[in-house]
Design a protein around this motif. Structure first.
Motif, PDB file in Angstrom:
ATOM      1  N   CYS A  75       0.843  -1.192   0.000  1.00  0.00           N
ATOM      2  CA  CYS A  75       0.000   0.000   0.000  1.00  0.00           C
ATOM      3  C   CYS A  75       0.884   1.250   0.000  1.00  0.00           C
ATOM      4  O   CYS A  75       1.944   1.264   0.623  1.00  0.00           O
ATOM      5  CB  CYS A  75      -0.885  -0.018   1.243  1.00  0.00           C
ATOM      6  N   ASN A 122      -0.481   4.341   0.770  1.00  0.00           N
ATOM      7  CA  ASN A 122      -1.269   5.447   1.345  1.00  0.00           C
ATOM      8  C   ASN A 122      -0.753   6.001   2.675  1.00  0.00           C
ATOM      9  O   ASN A 122      -1.039   7.132   3.002  1.00  0.00           O
ATOM     10  CB  ASN A 122      -2.729   5.012   1.500  1.00  0.00           C
ATOM     11  N   PHE A 123      -0.089   5.213   3.435  1.00  0.00           N
ATOM     12  CA  PHE A 123       0.474   5.692   4.709  1.00  0.00           C
ATOM     13  C   PHE A 123      -0.553   6.412   5.573  1.00  0.00           C
ATOM     14  O   PHE A 123      -0.329   7.553   6.007  1.00  0.00           O
ATOM     15  CB  PHE A 123       1.709   6.585   4.479  1.00  0.00           C
ATOM     16  N   CYS A 124      -1.691   5.799   5.793  1.00  0.00           N
ATOM     17  CA  CYS A 124      -2.631   6.336   6.776  1.00  0.00           C
ATOM     18  C   CYS A 124      -1.854   6.389   8.096  1.00  0.00           C
ATOM     19  O   CYS A 124      -1.090   5.461   8.403  1.00  0.00           O
ATOM     20  CB  CYS A 124      -3.850   5.441   6.901  1.00  0.00           C
ATOM     21  N   TYR A 149      -2.296   5.828  11.093  1.00  0.00           N
ATOM     22  CA  TYR A 149      -2.465   4.829  12.156  1.00  0.00           C
ATOM     23  C   TYR A 149      -2.049   3.419  11.705  1.00  0.00           C
ATOM     24  O   TYR A 149      -2.107   2.475  12.476  1.00  0.00           O
ATOM     25  CB  TYR A 149      -3.947   4.761  12.595  1.00  0.00           C
ATOM     26  N   CYS A 150      -1.645   3.271  10.432  1.00  0.00           N
ATOM     27  CA  CYS A 150      -1.566   1.917   9.860  1.00  0.00           C
ATOM     28  C   CYS A 150      -0.127   1.474   9.615  1.00  0.00           C
ATOM     29  O   CYS A 150       0.708   2.227   9.119  1.00  0.00           O
ATOM     30  CB  CYS A 150      -2.354   1.889   8.561  1.00  0.00           C
ATOM     31  N   GLN A 187      -4.896  -4.307  -0.594  1.00  0.00           N
ATOM     32  CA  GLN A 187      -5.098  -3.290   0.450  1.00  0.00           C
ATOM     33  C   GLN A 187      -5.886  -2.122  -0.105  1.00  0.00           C
ATOM     34  O   GLN A 187      -6.584  -1.428   0.610  1.00  0.00           O
ATOM     35  CB  GLN A 187      -3.758  -2.781   0.987  1.00  0.00           C
ATOM     36  N   HIS A 205     -10.452   2.029  -1.461  1.00  0.00           N
ATOM     37  CA  HIS A 205     -10.135   3.279  -0.769  1.00  0.00           C
ATOM     38  C   HIS A 205     -11.004   4.387  -1.369  1.00  0.00           C
ATOM     39  O   HIS A 205     -11.010   4.572  -2.588  1.00  0.00           O
ATOM     40  CB  HIS A 205      -8.653   3.617  -0.950  1.00  0.00           C
TER      41      HIS A 205
HETATM   42  S1  SF4 Z   1      -5.407   1.715   6.252  1.00  0.00           S
HETATM   43 FE1  SF4 Z   1      -5.495   0.735   4.250  1.00  0.00          FE
HETATM   44  S2  SF4 Z   1      -5.130   2.378   2.817  1.00  0.00           S
HETATM   45 FE2  SF4 Z   1      -4.408   3.148   4.785  1.00  0.00          FE
HETATM   46  S3  SF4 Z   1      -2.221   2.619   4.850  1.00  0.00           S
HETATM   47 FE3  SF4 Z   1      -3.329   0.927   5.820  1.00  0.00          FE
HETATM   48  S4  SF4 Z   1      -3.649  -0.537   4.178  1.00  0.00           S
HETATM   49 FE4  SF4 Z   1      -3.125   1.413   3.202  1.00  0.00          FE
END
Ligand code: SF4
Length: 435
Positions: free
Chosen positions: A157, A159-161, A163-164, A201, A234
């Motif tokens: 992924c 996106n680097f949310c 919290y993830c 993802q 997403h």
């Molecule tokens: S929550 Fe989903 S979209 Fe966001 S970084 Fe994690 S895997 Fe990627």
């Protein structure tokens, strides 16, 4: 001359998401080629694999306590091999061997293909390197169920949310060539599978020689596959083109899992989600305009760092406003190594629990209301097998992914059946087969 053949046995325990479940199917596929067969009890195994998840603290604690329990088994049988796979393996690597000396192998999600080589080495192997070639590998998959199958279309992924941990453990996005995916799904169809779920993802950002809409068109042309699903989408990458494809392609089911996470645009920004609540709302409108009976499910995080009463109320309003068909809601659990772990404004566990319970309570009423509206309708379901909650019943799903239980016989498993909905519950429906 006397020949003897000793088959080896493996026990795989899987934590976390569908992605991990599918990774375990790949491990089983590789091990079957190595002469192993799957066992349901760790006591019967020569090799035990913990396929771990680090997305929430609870899953990590559960893994370590299960790993601790296996110690006595290893003491009694020193030849027993123990492997730790998945996201905790990727994150903690060699530290696991130091912390838990009875572990033999540690390998991350990008190194599943090394499993056979690892087993030929005696002990203390750590394989957690980034693997840019992962999308090119076609690993064997051992699938237990013969009706529905999960197929990876991409890994990682971008996106680097905040919290993830996934971009750090599964690496950057890499899409499998569409031809390889087509070949795998066509093979499933010829083996009698009726439904495929395309896994990634962020499936909306799939890109090889075609984009995700193009991939759906390709898979939609495979005879024998009646239903196509996909997770996870997403909101940021959900295009109009994809919505049109969902509407036009007859095998693509009318369900989308579209994680919202919060109804507050301020919190969404802190989460680095790349959309505002208004953007999300507009996409939901477009989905509902194109496919009026679409079912939309979502993920919500309760009590993110700095979530004020107003932010929380924005989430409650969003849940009431959108009327999701289902929600997976969790208390925020800061994970080491993510940006959110260092953010200010941590809420007490009590507040998080209160907020979570209220969100779930509201959603339960909405889910029940939506299910109740289906009472008396006739739905096409794909029969998956015996119900987990009532062994005297079979279970299947509507195209909109609602679970329907009904009285029937095993001959129906794998069939499309029409059922009349006779009763609604919060999380399932009761049906009666009709001609
Ligand atoms: S929550 Fe989903 S979209 Fe966001 S970084 Fe994690 S895997 Fe990627």
């Amino acid at each position: 001359m006397l020949f003897s053949f000793m088959k080896k046995h493996v026990y795989i325990t899987t934590f976390g998401c569908q992605m991990n479940v599918h990774d375990s199917e790949k491990m089983a596929g590789i091990l079957e080629q190595e002469g192993y067969s799957l066992r349901d009890n760790p006591k019967d195994a020569d090799l035990i694999i913990f396929n771990t998840c680090s997305i929430r603290q609870k899953a990590e604690q559960k893994f370590y306590s299960e790993l601790g329990r296996i110690k006595s088994l290893k003491k009694r049988r020193p030849d027993l091999k123990i492997a730790v796979a998945g996201c905790i393996a990727q994150q903690q690597g060699r530290a696991i061997l130091k912390k838990v000396p009875h572990v033999d192998y540690v390998f991350g999600p990008q190194n599943i293909h090394m499993l056979s080589d690892m087993l030929r080495t005696n002990k203390d192997v750590v394989a957690v390197d980034d693997n840019p070639e992962i999308a090119e590998l076609d690993l064997p998959v051992s699938r237990k169920e013969g009706v529905r199958a999960w197929v990876s279309i991409m890994y990682g992924c971008n996106n680097f949310c905040s919290y993830c941990i996934v971009p750090y453990t599964r690496g950057r996005e890499r899409s499998r060539p569409s031809e390889n995916i087509y070949r795998e799904v066509a093979g499933l169809a010829s083996n009698g599978f009726k439904e495929v779920t395309l896994l990634g993802q962020n499936v909306n950002s799939y890109r090889s020689d075609v984009d995700f809409s193009g991939l759906l068109k390709k898979i939609n042309s495979i005879e024998g596959i009646d239903r196509i699903r996909f997770v996870t989408s997403h909101p940021h990458d959900l295009s109009d083109d994809l919505i049109i494809s969902m509407k036009e392609l007859d095998r693509v089911c009318e369900h989308i899992h579209l994680p919202l996470q919060s109804g507050s645009s301020r919190i969404l920004e802190l989460m680095n989600r790349g959309y505002t609540y208004e953007d999300y709302r507009r996409k939901v409108e477009r989905l509902k305009d194109a496919i009026p009976h679409i079912s939309i499910t979502t993920d919500i995080i309760a009590g993110f760092h700095g979530e004020t009463d107003n932010d929380y109320m924005a989430t409650i309003n969003a849940v009431n406003d959108i009327e999701f068909d289902g929600i997976f809601a969790f208390k925020f659990s800061p994970r080491p190594g993510t940006r959110a772990a260092n953010m200010e404004g941590q809420l007490s566990d009590e507040i998080k629990s209160e907020r979570l319970s209220e969100i779930l309570e509201i959603q339960d009423k909405i889910s029940f209301m939506k299910n109740e509206a289906l009472r008396g309708s006739v739905q096409e379901i794909l029969v998956e097998g015996v119900s987990e909650t009532d062994k005297g019943k079979l279970t299947g799903r509507t195209r909109t992914n609602k679970i329907v239980n009904f009285r029937g016989t095993d001959v129906h498993v794998g069939q499309m059946l029409y059922v009349e909905i006779v009763e609604a519950r919060r999380h399932s429906l009761e049906g009666r087969p009709v001609r």
